[in-house]
Design a protein around this motif. Structure first.
Motif, mmCIF file in Angstrom:
data_model
loop_
_atom_site.group_PDB
_atom_site.id
_atom_site.type_symbol
_atom_site.label_atom_id
_atom_site.label_comp_id
_atom_site.label_asym_id
_atom_site.label_seq_id
_atom_site.Cartn_x
_atom_site.Cartn_y
_atom_site.Cartn_z
ATOM 1 N N GLY A 141 0.835 -1.204 -0.170
ATOM 2 C CA GLY A 141 0.117 -0.112 0.049
ATOM 3 C C GLY A 141 0.855 1.305 -0.012
ATOM 4 N N PHE A 142 1.859 1.195 0.746
ATOM 5 C CA PHE A 142 2.828 2.405 0.905
ATOM 6 C C PHE A 142 3.422 2.640 -0.544
ATOM 7 N N ARG A 143 4.046 1.520 -1.148
ATOM 8 C CA ARG A 143 4.651 1.508 -2.554
ATOM 9 C C ARG A 143 3.804 2.087 -3.640
ATOM 10 N N LYS A 144 2.394 1.859 -3.240
ATOM 11 C CA LYS A 144 1.445 2.318 -4.399
ATOM 12 C C LYS A 144 1.392 3.721 -4.142
ATOM 13 N N ARG A 145 1.429 4.238 -3.013
ATOM 14 C CA ARG A 145 1.365 5.642 -2.700
ATOM 15 C C ARG A 145 2.558 6.367 -3.317
ATOM 16 N N GLU A 146 3.655 5.733 -3.162
ATOM 17 C CA GLU A 146 5.016 6.177 -3.470
ATOM 18 C C GLU A 146 4.993 6.416 -5.134
ATOM 19 N N THR A 147 4.490 5.491 -5.669
ATOM 20 C CA THR A 147 4.446 5.523 -7.338
ATOM 21 C C THR A 147 3.661 6.739 -7.725
ATOM 22 N N GLN A 148 2.439 6.889 -7.114
ATOM 23 C CA GLN A 148 1.492 7.998 -7.294
ATOM 24 C C GLN A 148 2.111 9.493 -6.980
ATOM 25 N N THR A 149 2.967 9.401 -6.109
ATOM 26 C CA THR A 149 3.614 10.883 -5.633
ATOM 27 C C THR A 149 4.741 10.868 -6.572
ATOM 28 N N LEU A 150 5.437 9.922 -7.136
ATOM 29 C CA LEU A 150 6.544 10.197 -7.840
ATOM 30 C C LEU A 150 5.989 10.654 -9.423
ATOM 31 N N GLN A 151 4.856 10.045 -9.946
ATOM 32 C CA GLN A 151 4.203 10.511 -10.966
ATOM 33 C C GLN A 151 3.650 11.950 -10.984
ATOM 34 N N SER A 152 3.069 12.471 -9.908
ATOM 35 C CA SER A 152 2.576 13.637 -9.691
ATOM 36 C C SER A 152 3.909 14.687 -9.810
ATOM 37 N N MET A 153 4.767 14.315 -9.234
ATOM 38 C CA MET A 153 5.927 15.083 -8.827
ATOM 39 C C MET A 153 6.731 15.077 -10.271
ATOM 40 N N LEU A 154 6.501 14.350 -11.248
ATOM 41 C CA LEU A 154 7.421 14.368 -12.328
ATOM 42 C C LEU A 154 6.585 14.923 -13.787
ATOM 43 N N GLN A 155 5.540 15.612 -13.526
ATOM 44 C CA GLN A 155 4.710 15.964 -14.613
ATOM 45 C C GLN A 155 5.570 16.767 -15.289
ATOM 46 N N ASP A 156 5.107 16.942 -16.649
ATOM 47 C CA ASP A 156 6.073 17.645 -17.739
ATOM 48 C C ASP A 156 6.017 19.167 -17.290
ATOM 49 N N ASP A 157 4.675 19.649 -16.845
ATOM 50 C CA ASP A 157 4.623 21.091 -16.687
ATOM 51 C C ASP A 157 5.110 21.830 -15.646
ATOM 52 N N GLN A 158 5.716 20.645 -14.567
ATOM 53 C CA GLN A 158 6.111 21.069 -13.499
ATOM 54 C C GLN A 158 7.534 21.970 -13.533
ATOM 55 N N THR A 159 7.630 23.006 -12.763
ATOM 56 C CA THR A 159 8.987 23.502 -12.567
ATOM 57 C C THR A 159 9.742 22.870 -12.053
ATOM 58 N N PRO A 160 11.157 22.835 -12.300
ATOM 59 C CA PRO A 160 12.137 21.840 -11.865
ATOM 60 C C PRO A 160 12.175 22.049 -10.470
ATOM 61 N N VAL A 161 12.194 20.955 -9.595
ATOM 62 C CA VAL A 161 12.431 20.878 -8.050
ATOM 63 C C VAL A 161 13.528 20.050 -7.577
ATOM 64 N N VAL A 162 13.928 19.958 -6.415
ATOM 65 C CA VAL A 162 14.732 18.923 -5.787
ATOM 66 C C VAL A 162 13.948 17.862 -5.281
ATOM 67 N N LEU A 163 14.058 16.473 -5.481
ATOM 68 C CA LEU A 163 13.121 15.619 -4.612
ATOM 69 C C LEU A 163 13.901 14.439 -4.415
ATOM 70 N N ALA A 164 13.793 14.288 -2.868
ATOM 71 C CA ALA A 164 14.412 13.175 -2.089
ATOM 72 C C ALA A 164 13.349 12.362 -2.116
ATOM 73 N N THR A 165 13.613 10.988 -2.443
ATOM 74 C CA THR A 165 12.810 9.945 -2.739
ATOM 75 C C THR A 165 12.866 9.045 -1.227
ATOM 76 N N GLY A 166 12.047 8.043 -1.375
ATOM 77 C CA GLY A 166 12.351 7.072 -0.222
ATOM 78 C C GLY A 166 13.226 5.907 -0.699
ATOM 79 N N GLY A 167 13.898 5.171 0.274
ATOM 80 C CA GLY A 167 14.830 4.406 -0.084
ATOM 81 C C GLY A 167 14.417 3.137 -0.969
ATOM 82 N N GLY A 168 13.052 2.726 -0.713
ATOM 83 C CA GLY A 168 12.523 1.706 -1.407
ATOM 84 C C GLY A 168 11.937 1.976 -2.928
ATOM 85 N N ILE A 169 12.026 3.318 -3.156
ATOM 86 C CA ILE A 169 11.398 3.686 -4.598
ATOM 87 C C ILE A 169 11.845 2.931 -5.640
#
Length: 179
Positions: free
Chosen positions: A58-86
């Protein structure tokens, strides 16, 4: 100032992804996100609770959804720290490899053990021997971090500002090589 796309930090728990991510975001004058904090905010619960109620899957599913939303093309470049199991899900590795700047913050198991020993927010270290758990996770995940990484920076026994400077140098070299 360098013109870089979103910078994604991967690596094991205790590698310093959040600390280094914050320093990089300050140096680059861009927003910083920690995917674990984003997950907690969206869920309205902390990660140990999510693991308890939904399990690791369940956590990994949430992690994937979060990664998808953070990497949308129209987003301004950011710095993203991910969880160890990403990197455990192939779908996540595919998304990470599509990004041109993934930094693997390498930390030895001894360093991870030292840095995580006082944390209560690491569900995978709650059961069994933490050293054995970290060794097992390292043997599985290290090749996966290397698979998605644009650059690798070692963090052992280094001050966070030193690591952040090494990351900036590695990013500059990577971007110069891409041109």
């Amino acid at each position: 100032m360098i013109n870089a796309p979103t910078i994604i930090l991967v690596g094991p728990m205790g590698a310093g992804k959040t600390t280094i991510g914050r320093l990089l975001s300050q140096q680059l004058d861009r927003e910083f996100f920690d995917s674990d904090r984003v997950i907690e905010e969206k869920a309205g619960a902390d990660i140990p609770w999510i693991f308890e109620k939904e399990g690791e899957e369940g956590f990994r599913k949430r992690e994937t959804q979060t990664l998808q939303s953070m990497l949308q093309d129209d987003q301004t470049p950011v710095v993203l720290a991910t969880g160890g199991g990403i990197v455990m899900k192939e779908e996540n590795r595919h998304m990470l490899k599509q990004q041109s700047l993934v930094v693997y913050l390498f930390a030895s198991v001894a360093q991870q053990l030292q840095r995580t020993s006082k944390s209560n927010n690491r569900p995978l270290l709650k059961q069994g021997n933490p050293k054995e758990t970290l060794n097992r996770l390292f043997s599985i995940r290290d090749p996966l971090y290397r698979e998605v990484a644009s650059v690798i920076v070692e963090t052992d026994s280094r001050h966070p500002k030193t690591v952040a400077n090494k990351v900036m140098d590695a990013i500059k070299k990577h971007l110069a090589a891409e041109v």
